[in-house]
Design a protein around this motif. Structure first.
Motif: not given
Length: 78
Positions: A6-10
């Motif tokens: 999720e952090t990577l996606k953001a």
């Protein structure tokens, strides 16, 4: 595992937003930061699914690199 992605996606979305704003320098800096994070993640990946997901992000970052820099990466370079 989900929170890491999720952090990577953001972060990837932030790169895309910077490209759209024509802020290539900041986009490239963020891309390098995310790329380092992916390198660390793949070193510690334990499951095949995790490695596959990291690889998908690496391919996306390579495509964004080409978009930012307007060049094809040389074999073996990211």
């Amino acid at each position: 595992m989900n929170s890491k992605f999720e952090t990577l996606k953001a972060s990837v979305q932030e790169i895309i937003d910077l490209i759209a704003a024509k802020n290539d320098r900041e986009a490239n800096n963020k891309l390098l930061e995310v790329s380092e994070t992916l390198d660390e993640m793949i070193d510690f990946a334990e499951e095949d699914e995790e490695v596959r997901e990291i690889t998908r992000y690496q391919v996306l970052l390579n495509q964004l690199h080409v978009k930012i820099n307007g060049e094809e990466p040389v074999d073996g370079e990211s």
